[in-house]
Write a protein that holds these residues in place. Structure first.
Motif, PDB file in Angstrom:
ATOM      1  N   VAL A   5       0.861  -1.184   0.000  1.00  0.00           N
ATOM      2  CA  VAL A   5       0.000   0.000   0.000  1.00  0.00           C
ATOM      3  C   VAL A   5       0.894   1.229   0.000  1.00  0.00           C
ATOM      4  O   VAL A   5       1.724   1.404   0.901  1.00  0.00           O
ATOM      5  N   GLU A   7       0.497   5.071   0.173  1.00  0.00           N
ATOM      6  CA  GLU A   7      -0.498   6.110   0.465  1.00  0.00           C
ATOM      7  C   GLU A   7       0.030   7.002   1.582  1.00  0.00           C
ATOM      8  O   GLU A   7       0.437   6.499   2.635  1.00  0.00           O
ATOM      9  N   ALA A  13      -4.617   5.063   4.678  1.00  0.00           N
ATOM     10  CA  ALA A  13      -3.685   3.939   4.580  1.00  0.00           C
ATOM     11  C   ALA A  13      -3.963   2.894   5.654  1.00  0.00           C
ATOM     12  O   ALA A  13      -3.968   1.690   5.385  1.00  0.00           O
ATOM     13  N   ARG A  29       3.317  -1.234   4.022  1.00  0.00           N
ATOM     14  CA  ARG A  29       2.840   0.118   3.747  1.00  0.00           C
ATOM     15  C   ARG A  29       4.004   1.093   3.716  1.00  0.00           C
ATOM     16  O   ARG A  29       4.891   1.036   4.569  1.00  0.00           O
ATOM     17  N   GLU A  31       4.878   5.510   2.544  1.00  0.00           N
ATOM     18  CA  GLU A  31       4.175   6.789   2.441  1.00  0.00           C
ATOM     19  C   GLU A  31       4.647   7.673   1.301  1.00  0.00           C
ATOM     20  O   GLU A  31       3.958   8.637   0.956  1.00  0.00           O
TER      21      GLU A  31
END
Length: 225
Positions: A5, A7, A13, A29, A31
């Motif tokens: 992911v 985001e 997120a 994840r 950023e």
């Protein structure tokens, strides 16, 4: 499946990670665009959920670099931009699907299921026993003779063949085969499995049902020895 992911909106997120984790996926994840590029160089992902408006390099550049490395990872683009030219640009760069913010969790889950159904089957012909599946043409032959499959039968066949030898629960099958606005009952899954089994068993391929704890029925797909 392994999912990345990308985001920078923390609340969004976190929500996406929860949804994907609940569906049984291993989720990483990041950023920023540079963090995404680094992660995608270091590991192979089945799906990338990619925001366009990122700090440093944007999602389009992340996608461009990913496809230059000939990655076959599925990419679901998320963006607040609703201009047609932006959507076309993302698809031209190699995105597999596009969601415009804001979007519903239900639609996000359905898009993810649809993309992950494509995972793990190589282009060209795949053979199991006397069954030959031409992925790109979406055609199936049983001992050389063509057979017709419905849309859901094809999706079910893809699901089994992308996970050879694995036992699949009805819950997982329902998640993978459900449409945006439809839920599949255990009985409906049994019907689809039965129909598919009857069409491919002559190829020496079988779908086995195993009763597990709580009498939950699971299916596996392999060739007869």
């Amino acid at each position: 499946m392994r999912v990345l992911v990308v985001e920078d909106d923390s609340l969004l997120a976190q929500g996406l990670v929860r949804v994907l984790t609940r569906a049984g996926h291993a989720v990483d994840r990041v950023e920023t665009g540079l963090q995404a590029d680094k992660a995608l160089r270091a590991a192979a992902y089945d799906l990338v959920v990619l925001d366009i408006g990122l700090p440093d390099i944007d999602g389009f550049e992340v996608l461009r670099r990913l496809r230059l490395r000939h990655s076959t990872a599925n990419v679901l683009v998320l963006t607040a931009r609703d201009a047609v030219e932006d959507r076309v640009h993302g698809l031209d760069l190699g995105a597999d699907d596009y969601l415009t913010k804001p979007f519903s969790v239900t639609e996000f889950e359905a898009r993810v299921r649809a993309l992950l159904r494509r995972v793990s089957l190589p282009a060209g012909a795949v053979s199991v026993g006397g069954l030959t599946v031409h992925v790109e043409a979406k055609s199936v032959r049983c001992n050389g003779a063509p057979i017709d499959l419905t849309v859901r039968e094809w999706a079910l066949l893809e699901l089994f063949m992308s996970r050879p030898g694995r036992v699949l629960s009805k819950e997982l099958i329902a998640q993978q085969l459900a449409d945006y606005d439809a839920q599949l009952s255990p009985n409906a899954i049994e019907v689809y499995v039965s129909r598919l089994r009857s069409k491919i068993e002559a190829a020496g391929v079988r779908i086995r049902c195993a009763a597990l704890a709580r009498k939950r029925c699971c299916m596996s797909f392999d060739s007869r020895s």
